[in-house]
Design a protein around this motif. Structure first.
Motif, PDB file in Angstrom:
ATOM      1  N   LEU A  70       0.837  -1.194   0.000  1.00 33.40           N
ATOM      2  CA  LEU A  70       0.000   0.000   0.000  1.00 33.40           C
ATOM      3  C   LEU A  70       0.877   1.251   0.000  1.00 33.40           C
ATOM      4  N   GLU A  71       0.368   2.329  -0.568  1.00 30.54           N
ATOM      5  CA  GLU A  71       1.135   3.566  -0.662  1.00 30.54           C
ATOM      6  C   GLU A  71       0.745   4.571   0.410  1.00 30.54           C
ATOM      7  N   GLU A  72      -0.180   4.196   1.297  1.00 27.08           N
ATOM      8  CA  GLU A  72      -0.616   5.111   2.337  1.00 27.08           C
ATOM      9  C   GLU A  72       0.447   5.258   3.425  1.00 27.08           C
ATOM     10  N   GLU A  73       0.201   6.214   4.315  1.00 31.51           N
ATOM     11  CA  GLU A  73       1.101   6.442   5.440  1.00 31.51           C
ATOM     12  C   GLU A  73       0.981   5.311   6.457  1.00 31.51           C
ATOM     13  N   PRO A  74       1.992   5.170   7.367  1.00 31.68           N
ATOM     14  CA  PRO A  74       2.006   4.053   8.315  1.00 31.68           C
ATOM     15  C   PRO A  74       0.722   3.892   9.124  1.00 31.68           C
ATOM     16  N   ASP A  75       0.127   4.993   9.598  1.00 30.36           N
ATOM     17  CA  ASP A  75      -1.073   4.859  10.416  1.00 30.36           C
ATOM     18  C   ASP A  75      -2.262   4.375   9.602  1.00 30.36           C
ATOM     19  N   GLN A  76      -2.268   4.640   8.288  1.00 29.87           N
ATOM     20  CA  GLN A  76      -3.342   4.152   7.431  1.00 29.87           C
ATOM     21  C   GLN A  76      -3.119   2.706   7.006  1.00 29.87           C
ATOM     22  N   ARG A  77      -1.847   2.300   6.949  1.00 31.67           N
ATOM     23  CA  ARG A  77      -1.546   0.919   6.596  1.00 31.67           C
ATOM     24  C   ARG A  77      -1.695  -0.027   7.775  1.00 31.67           C
ATOM     25  N   ALA A  78      -1.603   0.503   8.989  1.00 30.10           N
ATOM     26  CA  ALA A  78      -1.579  -0.342  10.182  1.00 30.10           C
ATOM     27  C   ALA A  78      -2.775  -1.297  10.271  1.00 30.10           C
ATOM     28  N   PRO A  79      -4.025  -0.835  10.029  1.00 27.64           N
ATOM     29  CA  PRO A  79      -5.149  -1.780  10.119  1.00 27.64           C
ATOM     30  C   PRO A  79      -5.060  -2.917   9.102  1.00 27.64           C
ATOM     31  N   VAL A  80      -4.563  -2.603   7.907  1.00 31.42           N
ATOM     32  CA  VAL A  80      -4.436  -3.650   6.891  1.00 31.42           C
ATOM     33  C   VAL A  80      -3.384  -4.672   7.315  1.00 31.42           C
ATOM     34  N   LEU A  81      -2.246  -4.174   7.819  1.00 33.00           N
ATOM     35  CA  LEU A  81      -1.209  -5.090   8.297  1.00 33.00           C
ATOM     36  C   LEU A  81      -1.718  -5.951   9.445  1.00 33.00           C
ATOM     37  N   ALA A  82      -2.502  -5.355  10.339  1.00 32.15           N
ATOM     38  CA  ALA A  82      -3.050  -6.121  11.463  1.00 32.15           C
ATOM     39  C   ALA A  82      -3.969  -7.230  10.962  1.00 32.15           C
ATOM     40  N   ASP A  83      -4.805  -6.917   9.965  1.00 37.03           N
ATOM     41  CA  ASP A  83      -5.688  -7.946   9.394  1.00 37.03           C
ATOM     42  C   ASP A  83      -4.886  -9.059   8.730  1.00 37.03           C
ATOM     43  N   LEU A  84      -3.840  -8.686   8.011  1.00 37.40           N
ATOM     44  CA  LEU A  84      -3.011  -9.702   7.354  1.00 37.40           C
ATOM     45  C   LEU A  84      -2.332 -10.604   8.381  1.00 37.40           C
ATOM     46  N   LEU A  85      -1.824  -9.992   9.446  1.00 36.10           N
ATOM     47  CA  LEU A  85      -1.188 -10.787  10.502  1.00 36.10           C
ATOM     48  C   LEU A  85      -2.177 -11.750  11.139  1.00 36.10           C
TER      49      LEU A  85
END
Length: 362
Positions: A70-85
């Protein structure tokens, strides 16, 4: 056949998906935004590239490799990373194409762009990364035909700092009188694999624009800020995919010099009260090399780099510095320390912030 899921169909996501496909993976490229997914499908079809682009987050639980791009900033990517984890398999290798905002066992895996020219990948361990996962990431880099270097988790990487310094120096010369296409031509004549601004057109200007905006509150106010690239983006000059950036690309073809860019640059200089001066090709070549050497020496002094050879590797494989000159630190050594020191002294006198005196150890 191993299955890979790449989440995010921006330039980084498309690049890593194509590399994985060529390496023998079955790849799904997932895009959360429906309009972006449709646009990327059309672009891939026009280029004759057979790569599936699916709407939504995809199915990470079925993949042996998941890449968040994703090209968003870290705080915007965090929920997606959490879901992937939470949803990916326990034995899945989970990577992010950025080196910031890493959580859990996610590893940073950033490819230098444009990927058709550059062979570097920087790998940063996440807070909970274990040694086997890190070894697997380095092995994947070899499978993809990349040259991997370790990146720190707690500070900007060698590649990040060299690239930022390179753009800063080039943009400063534009503001002071250089012309974009002439600077690119001087770089190619020196041995770079491509001019800086043509390379940025290939990568796209939007992501760097977002990074600059995100760093506005932490930017050193003593350091010159050059607004030229911001204005380029705000006027829709986003790079080759948009048909216009630093150059024009009629019909999607090769780069054509756009005189309107020089007008834009000169106008920004006029707004800043700067009278433009001429830069020779040799002066532009030397100033860029000196800026990279100076940043490299600072990194050796502050521990970001532990060996000059690492900086040379990154400068050649990640930035396109002339391989025949051995890398930026080797090139400076070949010039001679006294000669380099003499070149740095007047620059430090004129701007002691940008050209801060180097520690004696460096």
């Amino acid at each position: 056949m191993d299955t890979a899921l790449v989440v995010g169909a921006g330039p980084a996501g498309v690049a890593v998906a194509l590399l994985l496909r060529r390496a023998g993976y079955r790849v799904d490229l997932a895009e959360l935004d429906v309009d972006t997914a449709r646009r990327v499908r059309d672009m891939l079809a026009q280029a004759g590239l057979d790569l599936a682009v699916i709407d939504g987050p995809g199915t990470p639980q079925s993949a042996t490799l998941v890449v968040e791009a994703l090209e968003e900033e870290p705080d915007q990517r965090a929920p997606v990373l959490a879901d992937l984890l939470a949803t990916c398999r326990a034995d899945c290798l989970l990577l992010s194409t950025t080196l910031t905002g890493l959580t859990g066992r996610v590893l940073g895996f950033r490819l230098s762009a444009p990927t058709a020219l550059r062979r570097l990948v920087e790998i940063a361990p996440g807070p909970e990364t274990e040694t086997p996962q890190l070894a697997t990431a380095f092995a994947l880099a070899r499978v993809l035909g990349r040259q991997a270097v370790a990146a720190p988790l707690d500070r900007p990487s060698i590649g990040t700092r060299l690239m930022q310094r390179l753009y800063e120096m080039a943009d400063m010369m534009l503001m002071d009188g250089a012309i974009p296409h002439e600077l690119d031509e001087a770089m190619v004549a020196f041995g770079w694999d491509m001019g800086l601004y043509e390379a940025q057109d290939l990568v796209g200007l939007a992501q760097a624009y977002g990074a600059r905006k995100a760093q506005a509150s932490t930017r050193d106010p003593r350091r010159r800020y050059i607004p030229i690239q911001d204005r380029m983006v705000e006027e829709g000059r986003l790079g080759k995919l948009a048909g216009v950036g630093w150059y024009r690309y009629p019909g999607g073809g090769g780069a054509v010099i756009d005189p309107l860019v020089e007008d834009l640059v000169r106008e920004e200089a006029w707004f800043a009260g700067i009278a433009p001066r001429l830069f020779t090709a040799q002066e532009m070549q030397e100033r860029l090399a000196l800026a990279l050497f100076h940043e490299g020496a600072l990194m050796l002094a502050d521990g970001t780099a532990t060996a000059a050879g690492d900086i040379d590797t990154v400068s050649v494989a990640g930035l396109g510095f002339p391989a025949g000159r051995g890398g930026v630190m080797a090139y400076a050594e070949a010039l001679g320390r006294d000669a380099v020191r003499q070149s740095l002294e007047p620059l430090a006198d004129a701007d002691p912030v940008i050209w801060a005196p180097l520690p004696p150890l460096a």
